[in-house]
Scaffold this motif. Structure first.
Motif, mmCIF file in Angstrom:
data_model
loop_
_atom_site.group_PDB
_atom_site.id
_atom_site.type_symbol
_atom_site.label_atom_id
_atom_site.label_comp_id
_atom_site.label_asym_id
_atom_site.label_seq_id
_atom_site.Cartn_x
_atom_site.Cartn_y
_atom_site.Cartn_z
ATOM 1 N N GLY A 28 -22.236 31.319 4.168
ATOM 2 C CA GLY A 28 -21.329 31.855 4.313
ATOM 3 C C GLY A 28 -20.902 32.499 5.588
ATOM 4 O O GLY A 28 -19.900 33.407 5.527
ATOM 5 N N PHE A 29 -21.359 31.902 6.516
ATOM 6 C CA PHE A 29 -20.836 32.297 7.836
ATOM 7 C C PHE A 29 -21.453 31.376 8.797
ATOM 8 O O PHE A 29 -22.088 30.350 8.746
ATOM 9 C CB PHE A 29 -21.700 33.745 8.164
ATOM 10 C CG PHE A 29 -23.040 33.490 8.015
ATOM 11 C CD1 PHE A 29 -23.849 34.036 6.974
ATOM 12 C CD2 PHE A 29 -23.820 32.972 9.128
ATOM 13 C CE1 PHE A 29 -25.095 33.991 6.855
ATOM 14 C CE2 PHE A 29 -25.315 33.328 8.983
ATOM 15 C CZ PHE A 29 -26.048 33.686 7.851
ATOM 16 N N GLN A 30 -20.891 31.283 10.071
ATOM 17 C CA GLN A 30 -21.318 30.381 11.112
ATOM 18 C C GLN A 30 -21.485 31.315 12.375
ATOM 19 O O GLN A 30 -22.596 31.379 12.543
ATOM 20 C CB GLN A 30 -20.093 29.413 11.405
ATOM 21 C CG GLN A 30 -19.772 28.356 10.458
ATOM 22 C CD GLN A 30 -19.042 27.165 10.664
ATOM 23 O OE1 GLN A 30 -18.660 26.839 11.628
ATOM 24 N NE2 GLN A 30 -18.274 26.737 9.494
ATOM 25 N N CYS A 31 -20.706 31.855 13.180
ATOM 26 C CA CYS A 31 -20.939 32.638 14.162
ATOM 27 C C CYS A 31 -21.401 33.971 13.759
ATOM 28 O O CYS A 31 -22.080 34.776 14.424
ATOM 29 C CB CYS A 31 -19.604 32.836 15.079
ATOM 30 S SG CYS A 31 -18.246 33.718 14.777
ATOM 31 N N GLY A 32 -20.793 34.520 12.556
ATOM 32 C CA GLY A 32 -21.239 35.748 12.016
ATOM 33 C C GLY A 32 -20.407 36.954 12.618
ATOM 34 O O GLY A 32 -20.684 37.815 12.125
ATOM 35 N N TYR A 33 -19.324 36.468 13.324
ATOM 36 C CA TYR A 33 -18.437 37.883 13.696
ATOM 37 C C TYR A 33 -17.791 38.346 12.598
ATOM 38 O O TYR A 33 -17.712 39.460 12.503
ATOM 39 C CB TYR A 33 -17.799 37.450 14.907
ATOM 40 C CG TYR A 33 -17.254 38.465 15.884
ATOM 41 C CD1 TYR A 33 -17.882 38.800 16.713
ATOM 42 C CD2 TYR A 33 -15.893 39.024 15.575
ATOM 43 C CE1 TYR A 33 -17.460 39.821 17.586
ATOM 44 C CE2 TYR A 33 -15.240 40.031 16.288
ATOM 45 C CZ TYR A 33 -16.251 40.595 17.314
ATOM 46 O OH TYR A 33 -15.752 41.601 18.074
ATOM 47 N N CYS A 34 -17.215 37.778 11.826
ATOM 48 C CA CYS A 34 -16.634 38.421 10.735
ATOM 49 C C CYS A 34 -17.346 38.977 9.523
ATOM 50 O O CYS A 34 -16.925 39.580 8.613
ATOM 51 C CB CYS A 34 -15.505 37.459 10.127
ATOM 52 S SG CYS A 34 -16.257 36.154 9.053
ATOM 53 N N THR A 35 -18.552 38.590 9.500
ATOM 54 C CA THR A 35 -19.286 38.787 8.348
ATOM 55 C C THR A 35 -19.726 40.091 7.919
ATOM 56 O O THR A 35 -19.561 40.403 6.513
ATOM 57 C CB THR A 35 -20.801 38.116 8.448
ATOM 58 O OG1 THR A 35 -20.524 36.425 8.928
ATOM 59 C CG2 THR A 35 -21.533 37.850 7.091
ATOM 60 N N LEU A 88 -10.308 37.474 7.958
ATOM 61 C CA LEU A 88 -10.022 36.477 8.518
ATOM 62 C C LEU A 88 -11.538 35.900 8.928
ATOM 63 O O LEU A 88 -12.302 36.656 9.338
ATOM 64 C CB LEU A 88 -9.169 36.256 9.930
ATOM 65 C CG LEU A 88 -7.903 36.970 9.276
ATOM 66 C CD1 LEU A 88 -6.679 36.784 10.504
ATOM 67 C CD2 LEU A 88 -7.046 36.357 8.286
ATOM 68 N N CYS A 89 -11.633 34.523 8.864
ATOM 69 C CA CYS A 89 -12.799 34.021 9.553
ATOM 70 C C CYS A 89 -12.401 32.621 10.519
ATOM 71 O O CYS A 89 -11.781 31.730 9.912
ATOM 72 C CB CYS A 89 -13.805 33.279 8.627
ATOM 73 S SG CYS A 89 -14.976 32.471 8.876
ATOM 74 N N ARG A 90 -12.533 32.955 11.674
ATOM 75 C CA ARG A 90 -12.188 31.896 12.682
ATOM 76 C C ARG A 90 -12.972 30.456 12.612
ATOM 77 O O ARG A 90 -12.454 29.510 13.118
ATOM 78 C CB ARG A 90 -12.025 32.350 14.237
ATOM 79 C CG ARG A 90 -11.443 33.684 14.508
ATOM 80 C CD ARG A 90 -9.778 33.091 14.319
ATOM 81 N NE ARG A 90 -9.161 34.417 14.740
ATOM 82 C CZ ARG A 90 -7.808 34.363 14.408
ATOM 83 N NH1 ARG A 90 -7.198 33.234 13.800
ATOM 84 N NH2 ARG A 90 -6.880 35.071 14.881
ATOM 85 N N CYS A 91 -14.114 30.792 11.917
ATOM 86 C CA CYS A 91 -15.032 29.609 11.906
ATOM 87 C C CYS A 91 -14.648 28.615 10.396
ATOM 88 O O CYS A 91 -15.396 27.520 10.281
ATOM 89 C CB CYS A 91 -16.498 29.811 11.776
ATOM 90 S SG CYS A 91 -17.260 30.636 13.228
ATOM 91 N N GLY A 92 -13.830 29.393 9.960
ATOM 92 C CA GLY A 92 -13.505 28.661 8.465
ATOM 93 C C GLY A 92 -14.395 28.384 7.348
ATOM 94 O O GLY A 92 -14.511 27.682 6.597
HETATM 95 FE FE1 FES Z 1 -17.366 32.982 12.593
HETATM 96 FE FE2 FES Z 1 -16.227 34.160 10.416
HETATM 97 S S1 FES Z 1 -18.308 33.046 10.647
HETATM 98 S S2 FES Z 1 -15.660 34.043 12.251
#
Ligand code: FES
Ligand code: FES
Length: 180
Positions: A93-100, A145-149
């Motif tokens: 449920g995340f990639q970069c984790g910024y929105c998590t 929002l999740c920039r990583c999609g």
């Molecule tokens: Fe990268 Fe949501 S995981 S912005």
């Protein structure tokens, strides 16, 4: 009055202009809550105040006098992840984790709203219990929002975690439909 943050009493800032987000990050050094847009558009700063989700970039810290603030740092129980956190890991449920952190707090607050029967933009029947269908879930999380999609994983994680919840529609955990 003190602000309770993740179960600990904290002294409110002297400056009444300090946002809750800056207070958490700069004064208390809780960096989990993220500053994305700083204007209420991305949801990265979402925290819980007395169990309700709010955008901490748009709130003043002094507004939380005498209230309980929960950030992502307060979700785990000791060394045990909150079930939703574990589901995010399981479902990617995340990639970069910024929105998590914001996604997690928002989802927990969102489920409470559904349980209270708060309607959303897509709730068709305003006379009965609100059920968390696929459309309801996506609509209610649309402020994060999740920039990583990573949206499909996020929705899967939320759906699985709360599939047993009485307010959740039986088919909401059908991830093939959610991902469609
Ligand atoms: Fe990268 Fe949501 S995981 S912005
Ligand atoms: Fe608060 Fe974007 S940082 S909504």
């Amino acid at each position: 009055m003190p602000i309770t943050v993740n179960g600990h009493a904290a002294v409110p800032p002297d400056d009444p202009r300090v946002s809750l987000l800056d207070y958490l990050r700069e004064h208390l050094h809780l960096h989990g809550s993220k500053k994305g847009c700083n204007q209420g558009a991305c949801g990265a700063c979402t925290v819980l105040v007395d169990g309700e989700r709010i955008l901490s970039c748009l709130a003043l810290a002094v507004q939380c006098d005498g209230r309980e603030v929960t950030t992502v740092e307060g979700l785990a129980n000791g060394g045990q992840l909150h079930p939703l956190q574990a589901a995010f890991v399981e479902h990617d449920g995340f990639q970069c984790g910024y929105c998590t952190p914001g996604q997690l707090c928002s989802a927990i607050g969102m489920i409470a709203e559904v349980e209270r029967g708060v309607p959303s933009h897509v709730t068709a029947d305003l006379t009965g219990d609100v059920r968390l269908t696929h459309d309801e879930l996506r609509e209610r999380m649309s402020g994060n929002l999740c920039r990583c999609g990573a949206y499909n994983g996020i929705v899967d994680a939320i759906a699985e975690t709360y599939a047993q919840n009485r307010a959740v529609a039986p088919d909401v955990a059908d991830t093939r439909k959610v991902a469609a």
